[in-house]
Design an enzyme around this catalytic site. Sequence first.
Site, short mmCIF file in Angstrom:
data_model
loop_
_atom_site.label_atom_id
_atom_site.label_comp_id
_atom_site.label_asym_id
_atom_site.label_seq_id
_atom_site.Cartn_x
_atom_site.Cartn_y
_atom_site.Cartn_z
N GLU A 94 0.83 -1.20 0.00
CA GLU A 94 0.00 0.00 0.00
C GLU A 94 0.87 1.25 0.00
O GLU A 94 1.97 1.25 0.56
CB GLU A 94 -0.91 -0.01 1.24
CG GLU A 94 -1.93 -1.13 1.15
CD GLU A 94 -2.86 -1.24 2.36
OE1 GLU A 94 -3.95 -1.79 2.19
OE2 GLU A 94 -2.48 -0.80 3.45
N CYS A 107 3.58 8.60 0.75
CA CYS A 107 4.14 7.69 1.75
C CYS A 107 4.22 6.32 1.08
O CYS A 107 3.19 5.75 0.70
CB CYS A 107 3.23 7.66 2.97
SG CYS A 107 3.72 6.42 4.18
N CYS A 114 6.64 -6.97 6.89
CA CYS A 114 7.81 -6.45 7.61
C CYS A 114 8.36 -7.53 8.51
O CYS A 114 7.61 -8.30 9.11
CB CYS A 114 7.42 -5.22 8.43
SG CYS A 114 8.86 -4.41 9.17
N CYS A 118 7.00 -4.51 15.57
CA CYS A 118 6.54 -3.42 16.45
C CYS A 118 5.11 -3.72 16.87
O CYS A 118 4.25 -3.99 16.03
CB CYS A 118 6.63 -2.08 15.72
SG CYS A 118 8.30 -1.75 15.12
N CYS A 121 1.93 -1.82 15.42
CA CYS A 121 1.88 -1.59 13.97
C CYS A 121 1.11 -2.70 13.25
O CYS A 121 1.40 -3.88 13.45
CB CYS A 121 3.30 -1.49 13.43
SG CYS A 121 3.38 -1.46 11.64
N GLY A 165 7.07 -1.89 5.77
CA GLY A 165 8.45 -2.37 5.73
C GLY A 165 9.45 -1.43 6.39
O GLY A 165 9.15 -0.27 6.66
N GLU A 166 10.62 -1.98 6.68
CA GLU A 166 11.73 -1.20 7.24
C GLU A 166 12.69 -0.90 6.09
O GLU A 166 13.38 -1.80 5.58
CB GLU A 166 12.41 -2.04 8.34
CG GLU A 166 13.80 -1.56 8.76
CD GLU A 166 13.86 -0.10 9.16
OE1 GLU A 166 13.20 0.29 10.12
OE2 GLU A 166 14.59 0.67 8.49
N HIS A 222 9.78 6.50 19.85
CA HIS A 222 8.66 6.08 20.71
C HIS A 222 9.00 5.86 22.18
O HIS A 222 8.10 5.87 23.01
CB HIS A 222 7.94 4.85 20.16
CG HIS A 222 7.51 5.00 18.74
ND1 HIS A 222 6.86 6.12 18.28
CD2 HIS A 222 7.68 4.21 17.64
CE1 HIS A 222 6.62 6.00 16.98
NE2 HIS A 222 7.12 4.85 16.56
N ASN A 296 -3.20 5.84 15.93
CA ASN A 296 -4.38 5.28 15.29
C ASN A 296 -4.56 3.85 15.76
O ASN A 296 -3.76 2.98 15.40
CB ASN A 296 -4.19 5.29 13.78
CG ASN A 296 -3.93 6.68 13.33
OD1 ASN A 296 -4.81 7.52 13.39
ND2 ASN A 296 -2.68 6.96 12.96
N CYS A 339 -0.69 6.45 9.79
CA CYS A 339 0.56 5.83 10.23
C CYS A 339 0.31 4.56 11.03
O CYS A 339 -0.49 4.57 11.97
CB CYS A 339 1.30 6.80 11.14
SG CYS A 339 2.44 7.81 10.26
S1 SF4 Z 1 6.48 -1.38 9.24
FE1 SF4 Z 1 7.74 -0.04 10.57
S2 SF4 Z 1 6.53 0.21 12.46
FE2 SF4 Z 1 5.68 -1.57 11.33
S3 SF4 Z 1 6.74 -3.37 12.17
FE3 SF4 Z 1 7.92 -2.72 10.38
S4 SF4 Z 1 9.49 -1.34 11.21
FE4 SF4 Z 1 7.91 -1.57 12.81
#
Ligand code: SF4
Length: 346
Positions: A94, A107, A114, A118, A121, A165-166, A222, A296, A339
């Site tokens: 997305e 974005c 991922c 986290c 998330c 994703g990271e 955070h 959110n 987010c």
């Molecule tokens: S997308 Fe970003 S916030 Fe979500 S798990 Fe991966 S690193 Fe963490």
Amino acid sequence: METKKKDIRALTREQLRDFFVKNGDKAFRGNQVYEWLWQKSAHSFDVMTNISKETRDMLEANFVINHIKVDVMQRSTDGTIKNAVRLHDDLIVESVLIPTKTRTTACVSSQVGCSLDCKFCATARLKRMRNLNPDEIYDQVVAIDNESRLYFDRPLSNIVFMGMGEPLMNYNNVLKAIDKITSKDGLGISPKRITVSTSGVPKMIRKMADEEVKFNLAVSLHSAIDDIRTSIMPFNATFTLADLREALAYWYSKTKSRITYEYVVWKGINDRQKDVDALVNFCRFAPSKVNLIEYNPIDDGEFQQASNTAIEMYVNALERNNIIVTVRRSRGKDIDAACGQLANKT
Ligand code: SF4
């Protein structure tokens, strides 16, 4: 036996020129095709009208163009647009267009799912399936630029790598995509308008510093207390705050670029005075900016937005210590585009 065709966009301009020379054509034909692929975002060889039919057939026989396809486009009541993007292997990522009065921001995603975990998330619930290729990242930006022109009558102005994703776990492809986005061969967008947002991978932050990249860096922090950060971002047990801080100090010494921290304040997790003090202390080593982001909920109730009093406590302490602070409302909540909400729900 059918051989698998190669994605033509994996070739550099030079490789494309060589391909034509080896096939008895002129090198400049490579330039023409390259322009179609990158500046004109051609989805098929058929549209390359200044190339002969015979040459287009030859390209068709040897290559594919693995272009993304926007499967579903949703518009929020606040103008935010979310694209569900289908990749050539039918996986979905997305990307989001966020309009404000003065800018339009894309974005974009860098991985399918991922590998990090986290707890707050939605993307973390999708296991990491693969990295995106440079052209798949680039295509997301082009799609949003087109939507920005169509719906807001202006080109895209900013890009953040804050989707799924990271990005630093897909470092090479993200950098190749940024090269293309910023180059005259591609979209010609200034690197100063691009922000790579990371959860904090110290080794890769050092590598970026050594390579003197020109884009901006943001860190999803955070919490500046190890135990708390590890409880919400478990990889912090491996990449501790001390390592992160050292890598960021190195980044600042090399780039002299201010560091931005993304920071969500949750009720009962990081809303105490000692959380605020830890953040102020963490930021001291370099010019910093803190974006306090509205949370959110992702429907499990574990994380809840902190009170306005807690947010004010952060704002006051940061301002008193000359640290720039903004409070950001999230956009596109009604379409799960805000987010931390990207989870292929469409
Ligand atoms: S997308 Fe970003 S916030 Fe979500 S798990 Fe991966 S690193 Fe963490």
